[in-house]
Structures are given as structure tokens and as C-alpha cells.
Design a protein around this motif. Structure first.
Motif, PDB file in Angstrom:
ATOM      1  N   LEU A 181       0.942  -1.197   0.168  1.00 35.87           N
ATOM      2  CA  LEU A 181      -0.056   0.005   0.139  1.00 35.87           C
ATOM      3  C   LEU A 181       0.756   1.571   0.141  1.00 35.87           C
ATOM      4  O   LEU A 181       1.930   1.193   0.664  1.00 35.87           O
ATOM      5  N   THR A 182       0.427   2.203  -0.738  1.00 43.30           N
ATOM      6  CA  THR A 182       1.076   3.510  -0.653  1.00 43.30           C
ATOM      7  C   THR A 182       0.627   4.207   0.831  1.00 43.30           C
ATOM      8  O   THR A 182      -0.374   3.591   1.290  1.00 43.30           O
ATOM      9  N   LYS A 183       1.210   5.192   0.970  1.00 45.05           N
ATOM     10  CA  LYS A 183       0.912   5.866   2.344  1.00 45.05           C
ATOM     11  C   LYS A 183      -0.625   6.265   2.343  1.00 45.05           C
ATOM     12  O   LYS A 183      -1.422   6.283   3.201  1.00 45.05           O
ATOM     13  N   ALA A 184      -0.843   7.037   1.218  1.00 47.08           N
ATOM     14  CA  ALA A 184      -2.377   7.436   1.065  1.00 47.08           C
ATOM     15  C   ALA A 184      -3.260   6.264   1.155  1.00 47.08           C
ATOM     16  O   ALA A 184      -4.415   6.453   1.749  1.00 47.08           O
ATOM     17  N   GLN A 185      -3.031   4.962   0.567  1.00 43.78           N
ATOM     18  CA  GLN A 185      -3.877   3.918   0.761  1.00 43.78           C
ATOM     19  C   GLN A 185      -4.031   3.555   2.157  1.00 43.78           C
ATOM     20  O   GLN A 185      -4.878   2.920   2.506  1.00 43.78           O
ATOM     21  N   THR A 186      -2.810   3.804   2.823  1.00 42.78           N
ATOM     22  CA  THR A 186      -2.825   3.422   4.340  1.00 42.78           C
ATOM     23  C   THR A 186      -3.771   4.242   5.348  1.00 42.78           C
ATOM     24  O   THR A 186      -4.471   3.923   6.002  1.00 42.78           O
ATOM     25  N   TRP A 187      -3.845   5.490   4.720  1.00 46.04           N
ATOM     26  CA  TRP A 187      -4.980   6.347   5.202  1.00 46.04           C
ATOM     27  C   TRP A 187      -6.098   5.909   4.736  1.00 46.04           C
ATOM     28  O   TRP A 187      -7.325   5.913   5.793  1.00 46.04           O
ATOM     29  N   ALA A 188      -6.429   5.347   3.677  1.00 43.09           N
ATOM     30  CA  ALA A 188      -7.715   4.921   3.356  1.00 43.09           C
ATOM     31  C   ALA A 188      -8.355   3.652   4.046  1.00 43.09           C
ATOM     32  O   ALA A 188      -9.276   3.424   4.199  1.00 43.09           O
ATOM     33  N   LEU A 189      -6.968   2.865   4.233  1.00 43.13           N
ATOM     34  CA  LEU A 189      -7.426   1.536   4.892  1.00 43.13           C
ATOM     35  C   LEU A 189      -7.741   1.922   6.431  1.00 43.13           C
ATOM     36  O   LEU A 189      -8.911   1.343   6.742  1.00 43.13           O
ATOM     37  N   SER A 190      -7.241   2.729   7.060  1.00 43.76           N
ATOM     38  CA  SER A 190      -7.569   3.133   8.337  1.00 43.76           C
ATOM     39  C   SER A 190      -9.032   3.733   8.280  1.00 43.76           C
ATOM     40  O   SER A 190      -9.937   3.560   9.435  1.00 43.76           O
ATOM     41  N   GLU A 191      -9.282   4.682   7.430  1.00 41.76           N
ATOM     42  CA  GLU A 191     -10.604   5.026   7.370  1.00 41.76           C
ATOM     43  C   GLU A 191     -11.773   3.864   7.079  1.00 41.76           C
ATOM     44  O   GLU A 191     -12.837   4.031   7.615  1.00 41.76           O
ATOM     45  N   SER A 192     -11.370   2.967   6.441  1.00 41.24           N
ATOM     46  CA  SER A 192     -12.372   1.875   5.924  1.00 41.24           C
ATOM     47  C   SER A 192     -12.824   0.961   7.365  1.00 41.24           C
ATOM     48  O   SER A 192     -13.742   0.438   7.437  1.00 41.24           O
ATOM     49  N   LEU A 193     -11.582   0.827   7.963  1.00 34.55           N
ATOM     50  CA  LEU A 193     -11.503   0.014   9.086  1.00 34.55           C
ATOM     51  C   LEU A 193     -12.530   0.863  10.267  1.00 34.55           C
ATOM     52  O   LEU A 193     -13.180   0.357  11.085  1.00 34.55           O
ATOM     53  N   GLY A 194     -12.198   1.946  10.476  1.00 34.26           N
ATOM     54  CA  GLY A 194     -12.777   2.826  11.809  1.00 34.26           C
ATOM     55  C   GLY A 194     -13.366   4.282  11.479  1.00 34.26           C
ATOM     56  O   GLY A 194     -13.806   5.107  12.383  1.00 34.26           O
ATOM     57  N   ALA A 234       2.942  13.392   5.366  1.00 34.20           N
ATOM     58  CA  ALA A 234       2.160  14.500   4.731  1.00 34.20           C
ATOM     59  C   ALA A 234       1.810  14.584   3.245  1.00 34.20           C
ATOM     60  O   ALA A 234       0.755  14.633   3.018  1.00 34.20           O
ATOM     61  N   ARG A 235       2.774  13.845   2.660  1.00 37.95           N
ATOM     62  CA  ARG A 235       2.210  13.586   1.053  1.00 37.95           C
ATOM     63  C   ARG A 235       1.331  12.658   0.919  1.00 37.95           C
ATOM     64  O   ARG A 235       0.399  12.727   0.101  1.00 37.95           O
ATOM     65  N   GLY A 236       1.226  11.639   1.860  1.00 36.81           N
ATOM     66  CA  GLY A 236       0.157  10.353   1.596  1.00 36.81           C
ATOM     67  C   GLY A 236      -1.133  11.089   2.067  1.00 36.81           C
ATOM     68  O   GLY A 236      -1.946  10.619   1.514  1.00 36.81           O
ATOM     69  N   TYR A 237      -0.935  11.843   3.246  1.00 37.17           N
ATOM     70  CA  TYR A 237      -2.304  12.696   3.607  1.00 37.17           C
ATOM     71  C   TYR A 237      -2.820  13.537   2.512  1.00 37.17           C
ATOM     72  O   TYR A 237      -4.130  13.401   2.484  1.00 37.17           O
ATOM     73  N   ALA A 238      -2.118  14.243   1.977  1.00 35.35           N
ATOM     74  CA  ALA A 238      -2.525  15.314   0.924  1.00 35.35           C
ATOM     75  C   ALA A 238      -2.999  14.362  -0.483  1.00 35.35           C
ATOM     76  O   ALA A 238      -4.263  14.703  -0.812  1.00 35.35           O
ATOM     77  N   GLU A 239      -2.556  13.366  -0.755  1.00 35.71           N
ATOM     78  CA  GLU A 239      -3.106  12.347  -1.689  1.00 35.71           C
ATOM     79  C   GLU A 239      -4.289  11.842  -1.129  1.00 35.71           C
ATOM     80  O   GLU A 239      -5.289  11.709  -2.158  1.00 35.71           O
ATOM     81  N   PHE A 240      -4.463  11.248  -0.259  1.00 36.76           N
ATOM     82  CA  PHE A 240      -5.661  10.787   0.366  1.00 36.76           C
ATOM     83  C   PHE A 240      -6.588  11.806   0.446  1.00 36.76           C
ATOM     84  O   PHE A 240      -7.965  11.347  -0.122  1.00 36.76           O
ATOM     85  N   LYS A 241      -6.556  13.042   0.797  1.00 36.41           N
ATOM     86  CA  LYS A 241      -7.661  13.994   0.836  1.00 36.41           C
ATOM     87  C   LYS A 241      -7.951  14.203  -0.400  1.00 36.41           C
ATOM     88  O   LYS A 241      -9.198  14.636  -0.905  1.00 36.41           O
ATOM     89  N   ALA A 242      -7.183  14.321  -1.458  1.00 39.14           N
ATOM     90  CA  ALA A 242      -7.429  14.682  -2.915  1.00 39.14           C
ATOM     91  C   ALA A 242      -7.906  13.485  -3.848  1.00 39.14           C
ATOM     92  O   ALA A 242      -8.407  13.685  -4.976  1.00 39.14           O
ATOM     93  N   GLY A 243      -8.089  12.301  -3.074  1.00 34.77           N
ATOM     94  CA  GLY A 243      -8.877  11.314  -3.704  1.00 34.77           C
ATOM     95  C   GLY A 243      -7.887  10.611  -4.556  1.00 34.77           C
ATOM     96  O   GLY A 243      -8.108   9.651  -5.496  1.00 34.77           O
TER      97      GLY A 243
END
Length: 245
Positions: A181-194, A234-243
Motif C-alpha cells: 500500500l502507498t501511504k495514501a492507501q494506508t490512510w484509506a485503509l484506516s478510514e475503512s476500518l474505523g 504529509a504527502r500521503g495524507y494530501a493524496e488521500f484527501k485529494a482522492g
């Protein structure tokens, strides 16, 4: 080693897991992932003289908040263990264990690489898991968004899984749900879990910064904002928020 998506949660519902839990973003996501899948989950941290030892102070807060905010997981979260591996810091010569500038080395690896760290972590974890009746080790190692650490590679951990199972004469599974997983996908994974609540918890209470900085608050959490760990988060979070996941 199995993919995080190869088996439904119920397939693992009777197994006990031990999560390598540092207090960082990745290990918190892995802890939530394990709590969603296993009947009982314990956590293990290591004090090896790391500069960012403040991450260890975050561990108990994260555990408490997970139990308080996610009652469906509270009963599954078992004991926490903290091992003193200060010897690793004594024999290391790295920017994670000494006050040195973070830079690339002649061998192509950053000087934040602590030789043998994950090998030792998992060996000690397997020993503890054996005694605690757990057959699954969960770690946040990742090949996709990592710094070139050879002990984070999938093949390294597959080989270690075989060695641990043979050495203990019992099956020991090493699960790495973030491996590809990329860091953005890790943020998405945690959101899918909780949901958003889990990501808010990770932002506020986890720690990733290599320098141990917790006075600067960013949209993605606390940190210096300039070390490799902060830049990646930071980069992963920005990519996650940008979809861009």
C-alpha cells in the motif's frame, strides 16, 4: 504471508495475534486491522534507544482511545508488552539512534536504517507470541512507501516466517497488511476500518517523526515536517484527501 484482502475477517476469528505496535501511524492502522480480524490481540513495543522515543509515550494513549472510541474492539484488545532492546541502540550507528543529520549513505540506504531491527523485532515477537498462545504476528512493514530498508521487503519477511515456524516447531504467520500500500492507501485503509474517527485518532495521538518533534501540529499530525517520515506522511495524507488513492 497473506494479503490483507485474501481472507474475510471471520476466517481468522479464532486466532490470536500479536501486533508490533510502535505508536506510529502504520502500526496503529495494523492494530485496527488485527482487531477487526482476530479473537484476541496483544501489542508489543520496543525501546531500542530511538531518538523518537516519544512514540513509546503515545502507545498507551492510542490503546486507551481505541478502547474508548471503538467498543466493538475493546474486549479483543489484550495485554501490552514493552521490551528493552537498548543493546540494539548500542551496536547501531544510525540517525535513528544518534543525534546525526539524516542523509543517504554510499550503499544507497539512508542512515536511518537500523541493521537487523525488524529481524530482531519479529524474532522476539515470535518468542513472546509462542508463550502467549498467539500464532499471528502483525507488522507495518511496507515495500511501496519505504526508504529502501531491506528488512521491510516481502521476500525478507516470507523467509523469516519460514525460519520462525521451523525454529519454534509451530506455524507462525507474519501478516503485513500494508506491504503493497502507498501511504495514501494506508490512510484509506484506516478510514475503512474505523471511519473518520480512527483517522482523527491517528492524526492526534500517533507519532511518526524521526526527530521526535511533537510541538508542531499539521493537518496530518505532529512532527518536524521535514524529516523523511514526516514528508512521507504529509504527502500521503494530501493524496488521500485529494482522492488520489
Amino acid at each position: 504471508m497473506s494479503s490483507p484482502h485474501t481472507a474475510p475477517p471471520q476466517a481468522s476469528s479464532q486466532r490470536r495475534a500479536l501486533v508490533l505496535f510502535s505508536g506510529g501511524q502504520d502500526s496503529t492502522a495494523c492494530l485496527a486491522w488485527a482487531l477487526q480480524r482476530f479473537a484476541s490481540v496483544e501489542t508489543l513495543g520496543f525501546d531500542y534507544g530511538q531518538r523518537h522515543r516519544v512514540e513509546l509515550d503515545c502507545r498507551q494513549t492510542l490503546r486507551h482511545e481505541l478502547q474508548a472510541r471503538f467498543p466493538q474492539w475493546a474486549a479483543k484488545l489484550g495485554e501490552d508488552h514493552l521490551l528493552d532492546l537498548s543493546l540494539l541502540g548500542q551496536i547501531s550507528n544510525t540517525a535513528l539512534t544518534e543525534a546525526r543529520a539524516i542523509e543517504m549513505q554510499a550503499n544507497g540506504l539512508p542512515n536511518t536504517f537500523v541493521p537487523g531491527r525488524n529481524l530482531l523485532f519479529l524474532s522476539f515477537a515470535a518468542t513472546l507470541a509462542y508463550r502467549r498462545g498467539a500464532s499471528v504476528l502483525v507488522g507495518g512493514m511496507c515495500e511501496t512507501d519505504y526508504s529502501g530498508y531491506p528488512d521491510c521487503r516481502d521476500n525478507t519477511l516470507k523467509s523469516l516466517q519460514v525460519a520462525l515456524s521451523l525454529g519454534l516447531d509451530t506455524p507462525m504467520t507474519v501478516e503485513t497488511p500494508l506491504m503493497f500500500l502507498t501511504k495514501a492507501q494506508t490512510w484509506a485503509l484506516s478510514e475503512s476500518l474505523g471511519g473518520a474517527a480512527l483517522n482523527e485518532l491517528i492524526i492526534e495521538h500517533s507519532h511518526t517523526c524521526y526527530l521526535g518533534e511533537r510541538t508542531q501540529r499539521h493537518a496530518w499530525g505532529y512532527g518536524c515536517g521535514s524529516c523523511p517520515a514526516c514528508e512521507l506522511r504529509a504527502r500521503g495524507y494530501a493524496e488521500f484527501k485529494a482522492g488520489q488513492v
